[in-house]
Scaffold this motif. Structure first.
Motif, short mmCIF file in Angstrom:
data_model
loop_
_atom_site.label_atom_id
_atom_site.label_comp_id
_atom_site.label_asym_id
_atom_site.label_seq_id
_atom_site.Cartn_x
_atom_site.Cartn_y
_atom_site.Cartn_z
N THR A 130 0.83 -1.33 -0.06
CA THR A 130 0.13 0.01 -0.07
C THR A 130 0.80 1.14 -0.04
OG1 THR A 130 0.03 0.29 2.08
CG2 THR A 130 -1.98 -1.11 1.30
N SER A 131 0.28 2.51 -0.29
CA SER A 131 1.03 3.65 -0.30
C SER A 131 1.60 3.84 0.92
CB SER A 131 0.03 4.76 -0.69
OG SER A 131 -0.26 4.84 -1.98
N ASP A 132 0.81 3.36 2.09
CA ASP A 132 1.06 3.71 3.33
C ASP A 132 2.48 3.15 3.67
OD1 ASP A 132 0.59 5.01 6.01
OD2 ASP A 132 0.17 3.02 6.75
N PHE A 133 2.74 1.97 3.35
CA PHE A 133 4.04 1.21 3.37
C PHE A 133 5.11 1.96 3.06
CE2 PHE A 133 7.34 -1.32 1.54
CZ PHE A 133 7.71 -2.50 2.84
N TYR A 134 4.89 2.84 1.93
CA TYR A 134 6.07 3.45 1.52
C TYR A 134 6.31 5.08 1.90
CZ TYR A 134 6.06 0.06 -2.32
OH TYR A 134 5.88 -1.11 -3.18
N THR A 135 5.21 5.55 2.24
CA THR A 135 5.15 6.79 3.03
C THR A 135 5.82 6.86 4.30
OG1 THR A 135 2.93 6.88 3.69
CG2 THR A 135 3.55 7.88 1.37
N SER A 136 5.48 5.70 5.19
CA SER A 136 5.75 5.59 6.66
C SER A 136 7.48 5.30 6.52
CB SER A 136 5.09 4.61 7.24
OG SER A 136 5.14 3.31 6.77
N ARG A 137 7.89 4.87 5.64
CA ARG A 137 9.45 4.38 5.52
C ARG A 137 10.27 5.56 4.85
NH1 ARG A 137 6.32 0.27 6.02
NH2 ARG A 137 7.13 -1.51 7.42
N ALA A 138 9.87 6.79 4.61
CA ALA A 138 10.47 7.60 3.71
C ALA A 138 11.02 9.01 4.25
CB ALA A 138 9.92 7.85 2.39
N ASP A 139 12.01 9.48 3.84
CA ASP A 139 12.31 10.65 4.19
C ASP A 139 11.56 12.02 3.63
OD1 ASP A 139 14.59 10.22 5.99
OD2 ASP A 139 15.45 9.54 4.40
N TYR A 140 11.47 11.54 2.14
CA TYR A 140 10.74 12.45 1.56
C TYR A 140 9.75 11.53 0.65
CZ TYR A 140 14.43 15.55 2.15
OH TYR A 140 15.47 16.50 2.89
N VAL A 141 8.34 12.05 0.27
CA VAL A 141 7.30 11.46 -0.14
C VAL A 141 6.87 12.55 -1.49
CG1 VAL A 141 5.06 10.68 -0.01
CG2 VAL A 141 6.60 10.32 1.79
N ILE A 142 6.84 11.78 -2.63
CA ILE A 142 6.28 12.80 -3.74
C ILE A 142 5.08 12.02 -4.22
CG2 ILE A 142 6.91 13.46 -5.88
CD1 ILE A 142 9.89 13.37 -5.46
N GLU A 143 4.09 12.80 -4.22
CA GLU A 143 2.54 12.40 -4.62
C GLU A 143 2.51 12.68 -5.96
OE1 GLU A 143 0.00 13.78 -2.05
OE2 GLU A 143 0.73 12.55 -0.25
N ASN A 144 2.27 11.51 -6.90
CA ASN A 144 2.08 11.90 -8.15
C ASN A 144 0.50 11.40 -8.83
OD1 ASN A 144 2.59 12.08 -10.98
ND2 ASN A 144 3.93 10.13 -11.29
N ASP A 145 -0.13 12.48 -8.18
CA ASP A 145 -1.59 12.24 -8.67
C ASP A 145 -2.11 13.44 -9.35
OD1 ASP A 145 -1.76 10.00 -7.29
OD2 ASP A 145 -2.45 10.77 -5.48
N LYS A 146 -1.37 14.57 -9.51
CA LYS A 146 -1.78 15.75 -10.06
C LYS A 146 -1.49 16.21 -11.38
CE LYS A 146 -4.02 16.97 -5.72
NZ LYS A 146 -3.40 16.10 -4.86
N GLY A 147 -1.04 15.23 -12.09
CA GLY A 147 -0.39 15.99 -13.56
C GLY A 147 1.03 15.78 -13.21
N ILE A 148 1.88 16.07 -14.36
CA ILE A 148 3.16 16.02 -14.76
C ILE A 148 3.60 17.50 -13.97
CG2 ILE A 148 3.16 16.81 -16.97
CD1 ILE A 148 5.71 14.28 -15.49
N ASP A 149 2.92 18.37 -14.32
CA ASP A 149 3.69 19.47 -13.72
C ASP A 149 3.81 19.65 -12.18
OD1 ASP A 149 3.63 20.55 -16.40
OD2 ASP A 149 2.06 21.99 -15.99
#
Ligand code: TXA
Ligand code: MG
Length: 535
Positions: free
Chosen positions: A501-520
């Motif tokens: 799940t996304s949570d698995f990745y976000t809870s173990r990261a120093d930085y999280v990038i969300e790629n939901d809102k278009g390339i810009d």
């Protein structure tokens, strides 16, 4: 003198008030750390604070207030910038150094023309100040040289028999002392970092400066902006040494240099890796948790009569800067750096946009290791092939080599097979990645990015200094995978289901990038993260 720990009930707050208005000193909870409180307008009581703590006489105290009237009593000038900061951060863990009024005596400011002021947010503290109806001078309620207390029992350990009352408000929410700032015009200068961090200030003022004392030892006879910063402070009995390295290098360093009196101070998620005395100070990826835990951990270390403690280095973002600063002081500014190359672990679900992010890192001169390609090499190694054939039979062979499609079929439909494959493959994969890292270092690369979909599962995260996770919405990933890998919806869904799940990745990261809102938007976030890492 008998010391009592009392809950901050209405009745006990009245009792504390009576003591304070009779020149006594009382320990009180605040949201940062416990304070040793006295009437700021009572010189004898204020002097008593210095005696009880054994505090150097040139280290001024913070005055705590509960409203604007009290503020006006103790400061001469409250600039528009200070006003804005107060509106946003008070009540809360911010201390402002402001020009003092004549009512504030030298015994508080140690002769300075300024006074440090803070309005705490802890309800018991606010109530006590309001009930006393005088500003309250209060340093942290520890003996000088000990870590600040974050629980009533810490205060008891230091001041048993020296004060009558400790009001017990439970564990402090923040766990580190307030951020102390000098207020300039549309600018703050951080003298002591705390929970209110650089990015928070930048929402209110245009510029934030860090005083030299945050990162380096100030000489004891030097005239410094914040006298408290020149004392080592927070100094445990053991010799604490910060070791800046990846987790894997840290482990190797410890096993090479440990003797029977050595312990480690590491992050919560790492304790199973050590079989010597091990103290933890919060999750690696939660600076807030590190802040609340650090001082307790330093006190625990003191109870164990150890000679040396090797400590993991926290990240310096947000409140992490304050954690770093306090640990640096506990170490007497001793830090060992095992490498000056930064290894970035990049992970996230399939189809989340890792490849784009890698390209951005490459544009800045980083080298990228594609860990999927490393896995493809590892699967051609004779001893790996032999073990695979032993387990799955010759049907997975295509000539001398493994038929990856046939193997995939066997593992994607059977969990046991998947576990077997991972157990077999991960150790040599990590070994090969490590070899690549070494060779890229030798070639002079300063930044190395691991593009690793199974960064955590394989243990390759241990090779990293910093971790970035890219996550995105399931529906979006589904579309991307179908187009990119020319897959049917069913096959793509199967792939996604096998992922974490996304949570698995976000809870173990120093930085999280969300790629939901278009390339810009994605590139915007990417630029910020890449800039923070590559400096
Ligand atoms: O969170 C906190 O700030 C806690 C709680 C109890 O409020 N208090 C605290 O006080 O940490 P203390 O005394 O341990 O630290 C006060 C710091 C010292 O580093 C001192 O040098 C600095 O504030 N300070 C006090 N008055 C100052 C002034 N006029 N100019 C510059 N620095 C000052
Ligand atoms: Mg203190």
């Amino acid at each position: 003198m008998k010391t009592q720990i009392l809950k901050p009930t209405e009745e006990n707050i009245l009792l504390a008030k009576e003591k304070i208005l009779n020149s006594q000193v009382v320990a009180i909870p605040t949201e940062t750390v416990y304070g040793l409180a006295a009437n700021a307008f009572d010189d004898a009581a204020v002097k008593n604070i210095f005696t009880i703590k054994g505090r150097p006489m040139d280290n001024p105290l913070i005055v705590h207030i509960c409203d604007e009237n009290m503020l006006n009593e103790i400061v001469k000038d409250f600039s528009p910038t200070a006003k804005k900061l107060a509106e946003v951060f008070w009540p809360g863990p911010l201390t402002m150094v402001l020009p003092k009024s004549d009512k504030v005596s030298d015994s508080i400011t140690c002769g300075l023309s300024t006074v440090a002021v803070r309005m705490p947010s802890d309800l018991a503290a606010l109530k006590l100040i309001r009930t006393c109806a005088v500003p309250i001078a209060a340093p942290s309620a520890n003996l000088s040289g000990k870590p600040s207390p974050t629980s009533a029992s810490h205060v008891m350990a230091d001041l048993n028999g020296k004060i009558e009352i400790i009001l017990d408000g439970g564990e402090c929410e923040v766990g580190l002392e307030s951020t102390v700032v000098n207020v300039l015009e549309d600018e703050v200068e951080i003298l002591r970092p705390g929970k209110i961090a650089i990015d928070d200030f930048l929402k209110v003022v245009s510029k934030v400066k860090l005083d030299d004392g945050v990162f380096s030892k100030q000489s004891e006879d030097k005239k410094v902006k914040s006298p408290g910063m020149k004392y080592t402070h927070y100094s445990p009995e053991a010799n604490v040494i910060m070791v800046k390295a990846t987790l894997s290098e840290f482990c190797k360093y410890v096993s090479k240099n440990a003797d029977e009196k050595t312990g480690v101070l590491v992050f919560e998620n790492e304790k199973s890796l050590f079989n010597i005395p091990c103290f933890t100070y919060g999750n690696e990826f939660s600076p807030d948790e590190q802040a609340t835990r650090l001082f307790s951990a330093l006190r625990e270390i003191d109870e164990n009569s150890l000679g040396t403690i090797f400590a993991r280095v926290p990240k310096k973002d947000g409140v992490g800067l304050a954690v770093y600063n306090r640990l640096l002081r506990a170490c007497g500014f001793e830090i060992i750096t095992l490498n000056d190359v930064v290894v970035v672990g990049l992970t996230g679900q399939t189809g989340s946009g890792k490849t784009t992010l890698c390209t951005e890192f490459e544009k800045k001169g980083a080298a990228v290791i594609n860990c999927d390609l490393v896995a493809r090499e590892v699967i051609t190694l004779p001893d790996v092939i032999e073990k695979l054939v032993d387990n799955f039979g010759e049907e997975i062979l295509d000539g001398e080599q493994i038929n990856r499609k046939a193997l995939a079929k066997l593992v994607f439909t059977n969990e046991e097979n998947m576990i077997f494959l991972n157990h077999l493959m991960y150790p040599p994969i990590v070994k090969h990645i490590n070899k690549r890292i070494k060779s890229l270092k030798a070639q002079g690369y300063k930044y190395i990015v691991l593009d690793a979909p199974t960064l955590f599962e394989s243990g390759a995260n241990m090779l990293c200094d910093v971790i970035v996770s890219v996550v995105s919405d399931e529906a979006l990933r589904l579309d991307r995978i179908m187009i990119r890998d020319n897959m049917t919806k069913e096959a793509a869904l199967e792939r996604i289901k096998a992922q974490k799940t996304s949570d698995f990745y976000t809870s173990r990261a120093d930085y999280v990038i969300e790629n939901d809102k278009g390339i810009d938007k994605f590139l915007e976030q990417t630029a910020v993260v890449v800039d923070k890492i590559i400096q």
